[in-house]
Design a protein around this motif. Structure first.
Motif, PDB file in Angstrom:
ATOM      1  N   GLN A 105       0.780  -1.116   0.097  1.00 31.02           N
ATOM      2  CA  GLN A 105      -0.083  -0.169  -0.014  1.00 31.02           C
ATOM      3  C   GLN A 105       0.937   1.284  -0.056  1.00 31.02           C
ATOM      4  O   GLN A 105       0.696   2.124  -0.421  1.00 31.02           O
ATOM      5  CB  GLN A 105      -1.073  -0.076   1.217  1.00 31.02           C
ATOM      6  N   HIS A 165       1.891   1.642  -3.694  1.00 28.62           N
ATOM      7  CA  HIS A 165       0.888   2.205  -4.170  1.00 28.62           C
ATOM      8  C   HIS A 165       0.620   3.588  -4.209  1.00 28.62           C
ATOM      9  O   HIS A 165       0.541   4.307  -5.200  1.00 28.62           O
ATOM     10  CB  HIS A 165      -0.545   1.377  -3.830  1.00 28.62           C
ATOM     11  N   LEU A 199       3.616   5.707  -5.653  1.00 31.76           N
ATOM     12  CA  LEU A 199       3.447   5.682  -7.249  1.00 31.76           C
ATOM     13  C   LEU A 199       2.052   6.523  -7.695  1.00 31.76           C
ATOM     14  O   LEU A 199       2.225   7.262  -8.374  1.00 31.76           O
ATOM     15  CB  LEU A 199       3.058   4.270  -7.743  1.00 31.76           C
ATOM     16  N   ALA A 200       1.037   6.458  -6.927  1.00 35.53           N
ATOM     17  CA  ALA A 200      -0.203   7.146  -7.188  1.00 35.53           C
ATOM     18  C   ALA A 200       0.021   8.781  -6.930  1.00 35.53           C
ATOM     19  O   ALA A 200      -0.510   9.440  -7.839  1.00 35.53           O
ATOM     20  CB  ALA A 200      -1.413   6.574  -6.374  1.00 35.53           C
ATOM     21  N   ASN A 257       6.876   4.822 -13.322  1.00 32.85           N
ATOM     22  CA  ASN A 257       6.237   6.140 -13.856  1.00 32.85           C
ATOM     23  C   ASN A 257       5.711   6.063 -15.101  1.00 32.85           C
ATOM     24  O   ASN A 257       4.731   6.512 -15.357  1.00 32.85           O
ATOM     25  CB  ASN A 257       7.386   7.300 -13.720  1.00 32.85           C
ATOM     26  N   ARG A 274       2.366   4.090 -15.035  1.00 35.11           N
ATOM     27  CA  ARG A 274       1.831   4.084 -13.763  1.00 35.11           C
ATOM     28  C   ARG A 274       0.374   3.536 -13.627  1.00 35.11           C
ATOM     29  O   ARG A 274       0.099   2.893 -13.017  1.00 35.11           O
ATOM     30  CB  ARG A 274       1.917   5.751 -13.473  1.00 35.11           C
ATOM     31  N   ASP A 275      -0.413   4.026 -14.832  1.00 37.76           N
ATOM     32  CA  ASP A 275      -1.881   3.746 -14.641  1.00 37.76           C
ATOM     33  C   ASP A 275      -2.064   2.218 -14.632  1.00 37.76           C
ATOM     34  O   ASP A 275      -2.705   1.691 -13.982  1.00 37.76           O
ATOM     35  CB  ASP A 275      -2.829   4.382 -15.723  1.00 37.76           C
ATOM     36  N   LEU A 307      -0.562   0.570 -11.498  1.00 35.67           N
ATOM     37  CA  LEU A 307      -1.496   0.772 -10.331  1.00 35.67           C
ATOM     38  C   LEU A 307      -2.696   0.118 -10.282  1.00 35.67           C
ATOM     39  O   LEU A 307      -3.183  -0.643  -9.411  1.00 35.67           O
ATOM     40  CB  LEU A 307      -1.948   2.278 -10.202  1.00 35.67           C
ATOM     41  N   ARG A 308      -3.281  -0.272 -11.476  1.00 37.79           N
ATOM     42  CA  ARG A 308      -4.375  -1.097 -11.680  1.00 37.79           C
ATOM     43  C   ARG A 308      -4.021  -2.495 -11.436  1.00 37.79           C
ATOM     44  O   ARG A 308      -4.881  -3.118 -10.651  1.00 37.79           O
ATOM     45  CB  ARG A 308      -5.017  -1.045 -12.982  1.00 37.79           C
ATOM     46  N   LEU A 311      -1.574  -3.554  -9.558  1.00 41.89           N
ATOM     47  CA  LEU A 311      -1.085  -3.507  -8.147  1.00 41.89           C
ATOM     48  C   LEU A 311      -2.342  -3.680  -7.149  1.00 41.89           C
ATOM     49  O   LEU A 311      -2.430  -4.247  -6.189  1.00 41.89           O
ATOM     50  CB  LEU A 311      -0.288  -2.597  -7.706  1.00 41.89           C
ATOM     51  N   ARG A 312      -3.216  -2.857  -7.450  1.00 43.13           N
ATOM     52  CA  ARG A 312      -4.789  -2.968  -6.877  1.00 43.13           C
ATOM     53  C   ARG A 312      -5.335  -4.419  -6.889  1.00 43.13           C
ATOM     54  O   ARG A 312      -5.890  -5.078  -5.912  1.00 43.13           O
ATOM     55  CB  ARG A 312      -5.749  -1.792  -7.480  1.00 43.13           C
TER      56      ARG A 312
END
Lengths: 299, 299
Positions: free
Chosen positions: A267, A270, A273-274, B249, B252-253, B256-257, B259-260
């Protein structure tokens, strides 16, 4: 090199009159093969649950006798190594107890120690045969005695987990036995073992398993597009699911604690990065590389 | 074996008059070495940012000429392979553009494609030299041209990521080039590449990095108690932190997806173990093993 202390009854290499292996799979077969190669046992006796395996074992060079019951196999043993899945170890230990000589040592190779050692300890009152937990870090995603190897333990870490009241001479014998098989031994309390192994073995297994179970929901063609990184990162996820379920259940509290801190770590990454927190992102990657670069190589 | 279509101008193996490698590290050196070995280029020209590296390169057998600027290295090239870190690729691509012949193809080996290819595409209008992204899945935690190998690409997956409007003949040439180096090529849209690689490469990196950064907070002695499982699971975490920051970087998008969903998967496993939901725990471990067992071996 230093000589042996003349007053120490257990100094020098261990040569056991009889080594008994119960339920030899990958680990048990490797213990027997390494014991044979190092001359640590004059006689190796085994018991396997399934009769078809017992027939196979009879013809193997590391096997001097195959018994139809664990009790018979344990009789006369100087050391018994129980190689069954963790959930079966306490029952086997209790079952053989009345058939052991008073000087026998019993150990196991299970991945969990605290609860298990305490449970067995209650069946092994002081003055008779002694149980001491062992855990050589030499598992594999492979299974079965056919996968065994005399060199499996070479350079591998091995936990030996006595209680405070365990007779020191028996600990000494067990440590010398694993040492002769090539292990690098660390003795510690069973509970301390469970905390460490939750982090260095059980958590990595869960991290790899969740990667795979996530990828299993995606297009199967993605499998052909991976590099060696994914292969290495997920190798352990090929381990036997039932074996691992037993390990995770037996070490539930420590594994849940380790898993929660891992989730916190993910987390934090996360968030870095976010939030485009480049400094924090780099700090995590650098801390991680520094730790990994110093990880001890394994032969 | 089928013969070549007589009407196809690009049939048969590619032999480039000049191959130019910009910023050869592990990957660039391996491209050059494999191209030399496969006879894919008559002449190999390189440029490296640091003069001390250029001096070293001059004496290497896979290097016919070393240029002091990327512009000079690109002049006369049939194919330019940009091997710089992802954040430097668009600038280098723009910088060499005016110096390329109209028939030149430019590619890269970066781990991210969507944004990067779009940005470069805007500098490469139709009718002149063509940019097409590539991503051979052959990175390593090692870096530097000294770590290069002529066989690095053998059997490795390689993405080639044209846009719909990219001239097919240039895609064909690039695919044949990577094929000659030993790759198994898949062509797809740059955005699709980023989604897949976020899951099969970037996410495993983060999973490994977080394991290590968590373990870095523990007693350093734990490092000596790990088995080969932890070593394999965390190998990729030794990768260059700055390189990886750039990759994360740039993607990123998608990262993050991915990773979630990984965090969700870990939470499901945490819940199954905490709630003693043995069926669900076993189901996760089995789904994971089934997927991993079918993962394609890499030579």
């Amino acid at each position: 090199m230093a000589g042996h202390c003349p007053a120490a009854p257990f100094a020098g290499p261990v040569v056991l009159d009889q080594l008994t292996i119960l339920a030899p799979g990958l680990l048990g077969a490797s213990v027997a093969m390494a014991a044979r190669q190092s001359g640590s046992a004059r006689r190796i006796v085994v018991w396997a649950r399934r009769p078809e395996v017992r027939v196979q074992l009879e013809s193997l060079p590391w096997c001097d006798a195959v018994c139809p019951t664990p009790e018979e196999a344990a009789r006369g043993a100087a050391l018994v190594v129980i190689c069954a899945p963790v959930e079966n170890i306490p029952t086997l230990a209790a079952q053989i107890r009345p058939h052991l000589s008073a000087s026998a040592i019993v150990t196991d190779v299970g991945s969990v120690k605290g609860e298990l050692c305490r449970r067995i300890q209650s069946d092994y009152p002081a003055g008779g045969p002694v149980f001491i937990g062992s855990h050589p870090m030499a598992g594999s995603e492979k299974t079965g005695h056919e996968a065994g190897s005399a060199t499996l333990f070479k350079g591998r870490a091995c936990f030996v987990t006595p209680f405070d009241e365990t007779p020191p001479a028996t600990v000494e014998t067990l440590v010398r036995f694993w040492h002769a098989l090539g292990c690098e031994i660390t003795t510690m309390h069973p509970d301390r073992h469970d905390e460490i192994v939750a982090h260095v073995s059980h958590l990595p297994h869960l991290a790899a398993a969740c990667l795979c179970s996530l990828l299993a929901t995606k297009n199967p063609d993605w499998r052909n597009l991976a590099g060696p990184g994914l292969r290495d990162t997920t190798r352990v996820a090929s381990g036997d699911p039932r074996l691992w379920r037993g390990i995770l259940n037996a070490n539930r509290d420590e594994v849940l604690r380790a898993l929660r801190t891992y989730q916190d770590e993910l987390q934090a990454l996360h968030a870095a990065l976010a939030n485009r927190n480049d400094l924090e992102l780099l700090a995590i990657l650098e801390r991680s590389k520094t730790w990994r670069d110093k990880l001890r190589p394994i032969p």
